[in-house]
Design an enzyme around this catalytic site. Structure first.
Site, PDB file in Angstrom:
ATOM      1  N   LYS A  25       0.859  -1.211   0.000  1.00  0.00           N
ATOM      2  CA  LYS A  25       0.000   0.000   0.000  1.00  0.00           C
ATOM      3  C   LYS A  25       0.884   1.246   0.000  1.00  0.00           C
ATOM      4  CE  LYS A  25      -1.794   1.615   4.033  1.00  0.00           C
ATOM      5  NZ  LYS A  25      -1.483   3.033   4.300  1.00  0.00           N
ATOM      6  N   ASN A  26       1.901   1.262   0.843  1.00  0.00           N
ATOM      7  CA  ASN A  26       2.684   2.488   1.045  1.00  0.00           C
ATOM      8  C   ASN A  26       3.736   2.729  -0.020  1.00  0.00           C
ATOM      9  OD1 ASN A  26       1.059   2.981   3.203  1.00  0.00           O
ATOM     10  ND2 ASN A  26       2.563   2.415   4.756  1.00  0.00           N
TER      11      ASN A  26
ATOM     12  N   ARG B 272      -4.525   9.925   4.529  1.00  0.00           N
ATOM     13  CA  ARG B 272      -3.372  10.795   4.770  1.00  0.00           C
ATOM     14  C   ARG B 272      -2.548  10.965   3.500  1.00  0.00           C
ATOM     15  NH1 ARG B 272      -0.373  14.219   8.072  1.00  0.00           N
ATOM     16  NH2 ARG B 272       1.815  13.950   7.556  1.00  0.00           N
TER      17      ARG B 272
ATOM     18  N   CYS C 192      -5.950   7.882   9.413  1.00  0.00           N
ATOM     19  CA  CYS C 192      -6.196   7.271  10.719  1.00  0.00           C
ATOM     20  C   CYS C 192      -5.865   8.245  11.848  1.00  0.00           C
ATOM     21  CB  CYS C 192      -5.299   6.034  10.882  1.00  0.00           C
ATOM     22  SG  CYS C 192      -5.923   4.632   9.978  1.00  0.00           S
TER      23      CYS C 192
ATOM     24  N   ARG D 222      -0.531  14.429  13.164  1.00  0.00           N
ATOM     25  CA  ARG D 222      -0.123  14.263  11.760  1.00  0.00           C
ATOM     26  C   ARG D 222      -0.144  15.592  10.991  1.00  0.00           C
ATOM     27  NH1 ARG D 222      -2.263   8.657   9.455  1.00  0.00           N
ATOM     28  NH2 ARG D 222      -0.192   8.630   8.497  1.00  0.00           N
ATOM     29  N   PRO D 223       0.570  16.585  11.494  1.00  0.00           N
ATOM     30  CA  PRO D 223       0.650  17.864  10.768  1.00  0.00           C
ATOM     31  C   PRO D 223       1.400  17.692   9.443  1.00  0.00           C
ATOM     32  CG  PRO D 223       2.236  17.812  12.549  1.00  0.00           C
ATOM     33  CD  PRO D 223       1.418  16.574  12.684  1.00  0.00           C
ATOM     34  N   ILE D 224       1.378  18.720   8.611  1.00  0.00           N
ATOM     35  CA  ILE D 224       2.156  18.660   7.354  1.00  0.00           C
ATOM     36  C   ILE D 224       3.154  19.822   7.277  1.00  0.00           C
ATOM     37  CG2 ILE D 224       0.415  17.360   6.022  1.00  0.00           C
ATOM     38  CD1 ILE D 224      -0.442  20.041   4.760  1.00  0.00           C
ATOM     39  N   ASP D 225       3.575  20.291   8.457  1.00  0.00           N
ATOM     40  CA  ASP D 225       4.501  21.440   8.503  1.00  0.00           C
ATOM     41  C   ASP D 225       5.822  21.155   7.790  1.00  0.00           C
ATOM     42  OD1 ASP D 225       4.653  19.570  10.689  1.00  0.00           O
ATOM     43  OD2 ASP D 225       6.224  20.828  11.535  1.00  0.00           O
TER      44      ASP D 225
ATOM     45  N   ASP E 244       4.132   0.693  12.212  1.00  0.00           N
ATOM     46  CA  ASP E 244       2.912   0.092  11.662  1.00  0.00           C
ATOM     47  C   ASP E 244       2.655  -1.327  12.154  1.00  0.00           C
ATOM     48  OD1 ASP E 244       3.130   1.693   8.380  1.00  0.00           O
ATOM     49  OD2 ASP E 244       2.528   2.415  10.357  1.00  0.00           O
TER      50      ASP E 244
ATOM     51  N   ILE F 247       7.023   7.040  17.238  1.00  0.00           N
ATOM     52  CA  ILE F 247       6.734   7.758  15.984  1.00  0.00           C
ATOM     53  C   ILE F 247       5.424   8.538  16.046  1.00  0.00           C
ATOM     54  CG2 ILE F 247       6.443   7.535  13.474  1.00  0.00           C
ATOM     55  CD1 ILE F 247       9.282   6.795  14.421  1.00  0.00           C
TER      56      ILE F 247
ATOM     57  N   ARG G 125      -9.005  -0.454   4.202  1.00  0.00           N
ATOM     58  CA  ARG G 125      -8.165   0.568   3.560  1.00  0.00           C
ATOM     59  C   ARG G 125      -6.793   0.009   3.203  1.00  0.00           C
ATOM     60  NH1 ARG G 125      -6.828   5.335   7.016  1.00  0.00           N
ATOM     61  NH2 ARG G 125      -5.344   5.440   5.313  1.00  0.00           N
TER      62      ARG G 125
HETATM   63  C1  EPZ Z   1       3.893   7.038   6.317  1.00  0.00           C
HETATM   64  O1  EPZ Z   1       3.032   8.005   6.904  1.00  0.00           O
HETATM   65  C2  EPZ Z   1       3.040   5.777   6.203  1.00  0.00           C
HETATM   66  N1  EPZ Z   1       1.878   6.047   5.344  1.00  0.00           N
HETATM   67  C3  EPZ Z   1       2.559   5.366   7.594  1.00  0.00           C
HETATM   68  O2  EPZ Z   1       1.815   4.161   7.459  1.00  0.00           O
HETATM   69  C4  EPZ Z   1       3.776   5.101   8.472  1.00  0.00           C
HETATM   70  O3  EPZ Z   1       3.357   4.776   9.771  1.00  0.00           O
HETATM   71  C5  EPZ Z   1       4.648   6.369   8.511  1.00  0.00           C
HETATM   72  O4  EPZ Z   1       5.016   6.749   7.172  1.00  0.00           O
HETATM   73  C6  EPZ Z   1       5.911   6.160   9.325  1.00  0.00           C
HETATM   74  O5  EPZ Z   1       6.652   5.109   8.783  1.00  0.00           O
HETATM   75  C7  EPZ Z   1       2.039   6.026   4.004  1.00  0.00           C
HETATM   76  O6  EPZ Z   1       3.128   5.806   3.480  1.00  0.00           O
HETATM   77  C8  EPZ Z   1       0.813   6.295   3.185  1.00  0.00           C
HETATM   78  P1  EPZ Z   1       5.652  10.502   8.580  1.00  0.00           P
HETATM   79  P2  EPZ Z   1       3.496   9.565   6.975  1.00  0.00           P
HETATM   80  O7  EPZ Z   1       5.486  11.754   7.810  1.00  0.00           O
HETATM   81  O8  EPZ Z   1       4.243   9.918   5.757  1.00  0.00           O
HETATM   82  C9  EPZ Z   1       5.274  13.656  12.100  1.00  0.00           C
HETATM   83  C10 EPZ Z   1      -0.074   2.772   7.683  1.00  0.00           C
HETATM   84  O9  EPZ Z   1      -0.639   2.255   8.658  1.00  0.00           O
HETATM   85  N2  EPZ Z   1       5.203  14.660  11.014  1.00  0.00           N
HETATM   86  O10 EPZ Z   1       6.931   9.744   8.470  1.00  0.00           O
HETATM   87  O11 EPZ Z   1       2.294  10.355   7.324  1.00  0.00           O
HETATM   88  C11 EPZ Z   1       4.017  12.795  12.132  1.00  0.00           C
HETATM   89  O12 EPZ Z   1       2.996  13.440  12.860  1.00  0.00           O
HETATM   90  C12 EPZ Z   1       0.401   4.214   7.785  1.00  0.00           C
HETATM   91  O13 EPZ Z   1       0.142   2.208   6.575  1.00  0.00           O
HETATM   92  C13 EPZ Z   1       5.182  16.008  11.379  1.00  0.00           C
HETATM   93  O14 EPZ Z   1       5.236  16.361  12.559  1.00  0.00           O
HETATM   94  O15 EPZ Z   1       4.475   9.500   8.222  1.00  0.00           O
HETATM   95  C14 EPZ Z   1       4.508  11.527  12.801  1.00  0.00           C
HETATM   96  O16 EPZ Z   1       4.496  11.704  14.198  1.00  0.00           O
HETATM   97  C15 EPZ Z   1       0.128   4.832   9.146  1.00  0.00           C
HETATM   98  N3  EPZ Z   1       5.096  16.936  10.387  1.00  0.00           N
HETATM   99  C16 EPZ Z   1       5.954  11.391  12.295  1.00  0.00           C
HETATM  100  O17 EPZ Z   1       6.318  12.698  11.814  1.00  0.00           O
HETATM  101  C17 EPZ Z   1       5.037  16.583   9.062  1.00  0.00           C
HETATM  102  O18 EPZ Z   1       4.981  17.495   8.205  1.00  0.00           O
HETATM  103  C18 EPZ Z   1       6.109  10.389  11.158  1.00  0.00           C
HETATM  104  O19 EPZ Z   1       5.304  10.814  10.110  1.00  0.00           O
HETATM  105  C19 EPZ Z   1       5.060  15.211   8.720  1.00  0.00           C
HETATM  106  C20 EPZ Z   1       5.148  14.261   9.722  1.00  0.00           C
END
Ligand code: EPZ
Length: 417
Positions: free
Chosen positions: A22-23, A92, A116, A121-124, A304, A326, A396
């Site tokens: 999926k990812n 997301r 989820c 999960r901000p996008i900053d 995950d 995480i 999903r």
């Molecule tokens: C990806 O999510 C995966 N999703 C997640 O899998 C996975 O858990 C995650 O990476 C970590 O490995 C997909 O690939 C679609 P991150 P992503 O940005 O990209 C914080 C599943 O179950 N953060 O690495 O959203 C965030 O809040 C899903 O398949 C910020 O603060 O993960 C988190 O605490 C769940 N600001 C940490 O970083 C940002 O701008 C990791 O998030 C971005 C992230």
């Protein structure tokens, strides 16, 4: 609303093929936006996250054809740069569509992504990176409007090695002017898979799988074909289903190279695990040993699979300690597990799991995708018949989950009322 009805006490035994990741599929589908040509993708899992992404691509103007696991995407005639908010809110990963639209059209409008509830999960990190690339960002009324005359390559240092932000920066800069270097980049295998696809289309990218990735902008990309990597999280989930029920399983279409930390923990629990070519075999011990887990960025233990392991550890011989580093809210499913008699204390990011629990069947509600899978595993180990509702979360991310488990001896069916 759909529910699983599960009769526990059956061992998971047999052979099963792991679906495409999926990812990896989601960023690769996003990457097809960059190329005004036709791309052919194999092994895309048929799950609601990929279905929703294909729906968005269609609404953007892409031509989509699907037959027997093959997906053709032609992005020549994309006619809008706005991602529909009702679909954005469903997951997301839609935020990485923004990077691809930006990369090709230098403009995109999107609303804050859904997904989820496992944390804020901000996008900053994404937004700050876009600003560094000279993209003008306006955030108003829940929408993010991005625009640039040109995207100019530069050095970007990530505060945290965010998977999505790393993918987004790559997608936004493969057609940029000049070179972009991402420092403190995420190293997940799904990013490597997306880069391999982009490179087949003609992108110039170096360093994937390390914490420094460089992208040299090219003028255009051309259509290609690509086979998506296996889903390491589904593979880990199926291995845990066998481990938790005292069974044995052989996975095919799996890649143990991506699963070192997972296999190491299964070994620590006392499972016999062996790997050869695309197969992973596991035999469960009579009694699982308790363990300690700390979730980390790749190649550490993946967040995950934290929930699935937490669920499995209720069966172990002692007390296990789980630390979720995480996401700040990835223990919501535990309140549902307690309905089955699980004894788990949550203190901040740490869960203390008492073993030797004989779980009883219960009626539970899914709280998120991987938490839902953890409830399924618990229900398969419990005495009696359990009901898990809100399984749309699970649908999903797991292709044919009930059919795969049934083929391995589980008593599980979907009830749709
Ligand atoms: C990806 O999510 C995966 N999703 C997640 O899998 C996975 O858990 C995650 O990476 C970590 O490995 C997909 O690939 C679609 P991150 P992503 O940005 O990209 C914080 C599943 O179950 N953060 O690495 O959203 C965030 O809040 C899903 O398949 C910020 O603060 O993960 C988190 O605490 C769940 N600001 C940490 O970083 C940002 O701008 C990791 O998030 C971005 C992230």
């Amino acid at each position: 609303m759909k529910s699983y009805i599960i009769e526990g006490g059956k061992k998971i035994e047999g052979n099963v093929r792991v679906s495409g990741s999926k990812n990896a599929a989601l960023p690769i589908l996003a990457a097809t936006i960059l190329c005004p040509d036709s791309n052919k993708l194999y092994n895309i899992p048929k799950i609601s996250d990929t279905e929703n992404t294909l729906e968005i691509l269609k609404i953007l103007g892409c031509k989509i054809k699907q037959n027997h696991g093959k997906i053709y995407v032609n992005s020549r005639n994309i006619n809008t740069k706005e991602i529909p908010s009702e679909l954005m809110s469903k997951m997301r990963s839609t935020v990485i569509l923004a990077g691809a639209i930006l990369g090709r059209f230098k403009e995109v409008i999107f609303s804050y992504p859904g997904g989820c509830d496992i944390g804020a999960r901000p996008i900053d990190i994404h937004i700050n990176a876009f600003k560094k690339l000279g993209i003008e960002i306006k955030e108003e009324n829940g929408y993010v409007r991005c625009k640039a005359d040109k995207i100019i390559g530069t050095d970007i240092n990530l505060d945290f090695p965010s998977v999505g932000a790393t993918e987004n920066i790559i997608l936004a800069t493969v057609l940029a002017d000049g070179k972009t270097t991402i420092n403190n980049a995420a190293m997940e295998p799904e990013i490597i898979d997306m880069v391999k696809f982009l490179r087949k289309m003609g992108a110039k990218i170096f360093g994937e799988g390390t914490n420094q990735i460089s992208i040299i902008g090219v003028k255009h990309l051309s259509g290609t074909s690509y086979n998506i990597m296996p889903d390491r999280i589904e593979a880990g989930t199926l291995l845990c289903a066998a481990a938790a029920t005292g069974g044995k399983i052989v996975l095919s279409n799996s890649n143990s190279e991506h699963m070192g930390a997972i296999i190491n923990k299964l070994d620590e629990c006392g499972c016999q695990v062996s790997c050869s070519a695309d197969k992973i075999s596991l035999s469960a011990p009579k009694k699982l040993k308790h363990i300690e887990i700390k979730t980390m960025i790749y190649p550490g233990f993946p967040t995950d699979l934290q929930q699935v392991f937490t669920s499995m550890m209720t069966k172990s011989s002692g007390t296990s300690i789980i630390v979720e580093n995480i996401f700040e809210n990835r223990y919501k499913f535990i309140s549902e597990l307690r309905k089955m008699g699980a004894k788990i204390v949550v203190e901040g990011r740490t869960a203390i799991v008492t073993g030797k629990r004989k779980l009883q069947s219960a009626e539970m509600i899914c709280t998120d995708l991987r938490g839902g899978a953890a409830l399924v595993i618990a229900a398969m180990t419990a005495k009696g018949i359990s009901k898990i509702s809100n399984i749309e979360y699970i649908l999903r991310g797991y292709e044919n989950f009930d059919k795969k488990l049934s083929s391995l001896g589980a008593k599980i069916r979907i009830e749709d009322i």
